[in-house]
Design an enzyme around this catalytic site. Structure first.
Site, PDB file in Angstrom:
ATOM      1  N   ARG A  43       5.018  10.946  -2.668  1.00 43.70           N
ATOM      2  CA  ARG A  43       4.705  10.635  -1.279  1.00 43.70           C
ATOM      3  C   ARG A  43       5.923  10.907  -0.396  1.00 43.70           C
ATOM      4  O   ARG A  43       6.955  10.262  -0.559  1.00 43.70           O
ATOM      5  CB  ARG A  43       4.342   9.149  -1.188  1.00 43.70           C
ATOM      6  CG  ARG A  43       4.163   8.637   0.208  1.00 43.70           C
ATOM      7  CD  ARG A  43       4.156   7.109   0.252  1.00 43.70           C
ATOM      8  NE  ARG A  43       3.881   6.669   1.594  1.00 43.70           N
ATOM      9  CZ  ARG A  43       4.143   5.449   2.058  1.00 43.70           C
ATOM     10  NH1 ARG A  43       4.653   4.540   1.252  1.00 43.70           N
ATOM     11  NH2 ARG A  43       3.872   5.137   3.307  1.00 43.70           N
ATOM     12  N   GLU A  58      12.397  -9.177   2.149  1.00 47.48           N
ATOM     13  CA  GLU A  58      11.634  -8.020   2.657  1.00 47.48           C
ATOM     14  C   GLU A  58      12.459  -6.763   2.411  1.00 47.48           C
ATOM     15  O   GLU A  58      13.634  -6.700   2.783  1.00 47.48           O
ATOM     16  CB  GLU A  58      11.372  -8.216   4.158  1.00 47.48           C
ATOM     17  CG  GLU A  58      10.556  -7.095   4.765  1.00 47.48           C
ATOM     18  CD  GLU A  58      10.412  -7.241   6.281  1.00 47.48           C
ATOM     19  OE1 GLU A  58      10.235  -8.373   6.780  1.00 47.48           O
ATOM     20  OE2 GLU A  58      10.493  -6.200   6.958  1.00 47.48           O
ATOM     21  N   ALA A  94       3.072  -0.687   4.961  1.00 46.51           N
ATOM     22  CA  ALA A  94       2.628  -0.741   6.358  1.00 46.51           C
ATOM     23  C   ALA A  94       2.152  -2.129   6.775  1.00 46.51           C
ATOM     24  O   ALA A  94       2.136  -2.442   7.982  1.00 46.51           O
ATOM     25  CB  ALA A  94       1.520   0.283   6.572  1.00 46.51           C
ATOM     26  N   ASN A 121       8.224  -5.285  -0.944  1.00 41.87           N
ATOM     27  CA  ASN A 121       8.047  -4.176  -0.008  1.00 41.87           C
ATOM     28  C   ASN A 121       6.580  -4.170   0.409  1.00 41.87           C
ATOM     29  O   ASN A 121       5.719  -3.712  -0.347  1.00 41.87           O
ATOM     30  CB  ASN A 121       8.422  -2.837  -0.644  1.00 41.87           C
ATOM     31  CG  ASN A 121       8.346  -1.712   0.383  1.00 41.87           C
ATOM     32  OD1 ASN A 121       7.764  -1.873   1.458  1.00 41.87           O
ATOM     33  ND2 ASN A 121       8.927  -0.570   0.057  1.00 41.87           N
ATOM     34  N   PRO A 125       0.789  -1.224   0.000  1.00 40.73           N
ATOM     35  CA  PRO A 125       0.000   0.000   0.000  1.00 40.73           C
ATOM     36  C   PRO A 125       0.826   1.282   0.000  1.00 40.73           C
ATOM     37  O   PRO A 125       1.855   1.370   0.663  1.00 40.73           O
ATOM     38  CB  PRO A 125      -0.818  -0.107   1.296  1.00 40.73           C
ATOM     39  CG  PRO A 125      -0.110  -1.104   2.135  1.00 40.73           C
ATOM     40  CD  PRO A 125       0.544  -2.055   1.181  1.00 40.73           C
ATOM     41  N   ASN A 126       0.326   2.211  -0.775  1.00 41.41           N
ATOM     42  CA  ASN A 126       0.845   3.582  -0.887  1.00 41.41           C
ATOM     43  C   ASN A 126       2.131   3.685  -1.707  1.00 41.41           C
ATOM     44  O   ASN A 126       2.584   4.795  -2.003  1.00 41.41           O
ATOM     45  CB  ASN A 126       1.058   4.214   0.512  1.00 41.41           C
ATOM     46  CG  ASN A 126      -0.238   4.281   1.279  1.00 41.41           C
ATOM     47  OD1 ASN A 126      -1.220   4.833   0.792  1.00 41.41           O
ATOM     48  ND2 ASN A 126      -0.270   3.696   2.464  1.00 41.41           N
ATOM     49  N   TYR A 170      10.976   8.900   1.269  1.00 39.10           N
ATOM     50  CA  TYR A 170      10.953   7.793   0.307  1.00 39.10           C
ATOM     51  C   TYR A 170      11.645   8.102  -1.024  1.00 39.10           C
ATOM     52  O   TYR A 170      11.734   7.236  -1.891  1.00 39.10           O
ATOM     53  CB  TYR A 170       9.507   7.360   0.053  1.00 39.10           C
ATOM     54  CG  TYR A 170       8.837   6.820   1.300  1.00 39.10           C
ATOM     55  CD1 TYR A 170       9.321   5.668   1.919  1.00 39.10           C
ATOM     56  CD2 TYR A 170       7.733   7.458   1.868  1.00 39.10           C
ATOM     57  CE1 TYR A 170       8.727   5.172   3.066  1.00 39.10           C
ATOM     58  CE2 TYR A 170       7.126   6.958   3.015  1.00 39.10           C
ATOM     59  CZ  TYR A 170       7.626   5.819   3.614  1.00 39.10           C
ATOM     60  OH  TYR A 170       7.042   5.319   4.745  1.00 39.10           O
ATOM     61  N   ARG A 189      12.736   4.951  12.750  1.00 41.63           N
ATOM     62  CA  ARG A 189      11.473   5.704  12.669  1.00 41.63           C
ATOM     63  C   ARG A 189      10.577   5.362  13.874  1.00 41.63           C
ATOM     64  O   ARG A 189      11.067   4.939  14.903  1.00 41.63           O
ATOM     65  CB  ARG A 189      10.798   5.403  11.323  1.00 41.63           C
ATOM     66  CG  ARG A 189      11.706   5.792  10.126  1.00 41.63           C
ATOM     67  CD  ARG A 189      11.032   5.529   8.807  1.00 41.63           C
ATOM     68  NE  ARG A 189       9.832   6.342   8.648  1.00 41.63           N
ATOM     69  CZ  ARG A 189       8.866   6.085   7.746  1.00 41.63           C
ATOM     70  NH1 ARG A 189       9.002   5.044   6.928  1.00 41.63           N
ATOM     71  NH2 ARG A 189       7.814   6.856   7.668  1.00 41.63           N
ATOM     72  N   HIS A 229      12.688  -2.413   2.226  1.00 37.50           N
ATOM     73  CA  HIS A 229      12.149  -1.105   2.618  1.00 37.50           C
ATOM     74  C   HIS A 229      13.047   0.005   2.111  1.00 37.50           C
ATOM     75  O   HIS A 229      14.283  -0.086   2.202  1.00 37.50           O
ATOM     76  CB  HIS A 229      12.048  -0.996   4.146  1.00 37.50           C
ATOM     77  CG  HIS A 229      11.185  -2.042   4.746  1.00 37.50           C
ATOM     78  ND1 HIS A 229       9.811  -2.017   4.652  1.00 37.50           N
ATOM     79  CD2 HIS A 229      11.496  -3.178   5.410  1.00 37.50           C
ATOM     80  CE1 HIS A 229       9.315  -3.090   5.241  1.00 37.50           C
ATOM     81  NE2 HIS A 229      10.308  -3.818   5.714  1.00 37.50           N
TER      82      HIS A 229
HETATM   83  C1  DQA Z   1       8.155   1.169   3.968  1.00 32.71           C
HETATM   84  C2  DQA Z   1       8.200   1.367   5.483  1.00 32.71           C
HETATM   85  C3  DQA Z   1       6.834   1.145   6.100  1.00 32.71           C
HETATM   86  O1  DQA Z   1       6.895   1.355   7.507  1.00 32.71           O
HETATM   87  C4  DQA Z   1       5.837   2.118   5.516  1.00 32.71           C
HETATM   88  O2  DQA Z   1       4.547   1.874   6.047  1.00 32.71           O
HETATM   89  C5  DQA Z   1       5.811   2.095   4.032  1.00 32.71           C
HETATM   90  C6  DQA Z   1       7.076   2.020   3.316  1.00 32.71           C
HETATM   91  C7  DQA Z   1       9.500   1.539   3.296  1.00 32.71           C
HETATM   92  O3  DQA Z   1       9.676   1.176   2.138  1.00 32.71           O
HETATM   93  O4  DQA Z   1      10.328   2.207   3.907  1.00 32.71           O
HETATM   94  O5  DQA Z   1       4.767   2.221   3.405  1.00 32.71           O
HETATM   95  O6  DQA Z   1       7.901  -0.204   3.686  1.00 32.71           O
END
Ligand code: DQA
Length: 149
Positions: free
Chosen positions: A19, A99, A78, A75, A11-12, A24, A108, A101
């Site tokens: 964003r 995994e 959240a 990735n 998501p996102n 990011y 954070r 990020h």
């Molecule tokens: C993320 C880190 C997560 O905590 C966050 O909710 C994201 C992006 C990252 O790529 O740093 O959406 O996965």
């Protein structure tokens, strides 16, 4: 097994580029996937890329990958911090999953310090912006190709 890999984004991450660019980065997800596609091709792999904001669709993408791809750069956004369904899906499909990020989640908010998924993943990469994806892809391919270092 097909020499195909899945790059899966949660998501996102469709909003990358606009964003919170200070967290990011300025690159879009399309930029990142295009670069990964050419890096993968240099090493003899094709990429399939899926992004979804819906937890169940990410579960479905993992299920569909079973038997079709050799491994996954994931990735989970959240859902990293909340999703037992995704953890179970990773365990179920028995694919190596890295995994990944963009940000250093441990630097954070405290709620980002926990991952429901890391324990069932091959490894975790984070904190290097788009380079995290490159490192994750390199690690996954090295693992698949049996490199020892
Ligand atoms: C993320 C880190 C997560 O905590 C966050 O909710 C994201 C992006 C990252 O790529 O740093 O959406 O996965």
């Amino acid at each position: 097994m097909a020499r195909e890999l899945l790059v899966l984004n949660g998501p996102n991450l469709n909003l990358l580029g606009t964003r919170e660019p200070d967290v990011y980065g300025a690159d879009t997800l399309d930029d990142i996937v295009a670069e990964l596609r050419s890096l993968a091709a240099e090493r003899g792999y094709e990429l399939r890329a899926v992004q979804s904001n819906v937890e169940g669709e990410l579960v479905d993408a993992l299920h569909a990958a079973r038997g079709e791809v050799a491994g996954v750069v994931f990735n989970p956004g959240a859902y990293t911090h909340t999703s037992i369904a995704l953890r179970d899906a990773i365990s179920a499909v028995e694919l190596p999953v890295v995994e990944t990020h963009l940000s250093n989640v441990h630097a954070r908010e405290e709620f980002r310090h926990t991952s429901m998924l890391s324990a069932v993943c091959l490894g975790v990469v984070g904190g290097f912006g788009r380079t995290s994806y490159r490192l994750a892809l390199d690690a996954l391919i090295s693992h698949l190709d049996g490199a020892t270092s």
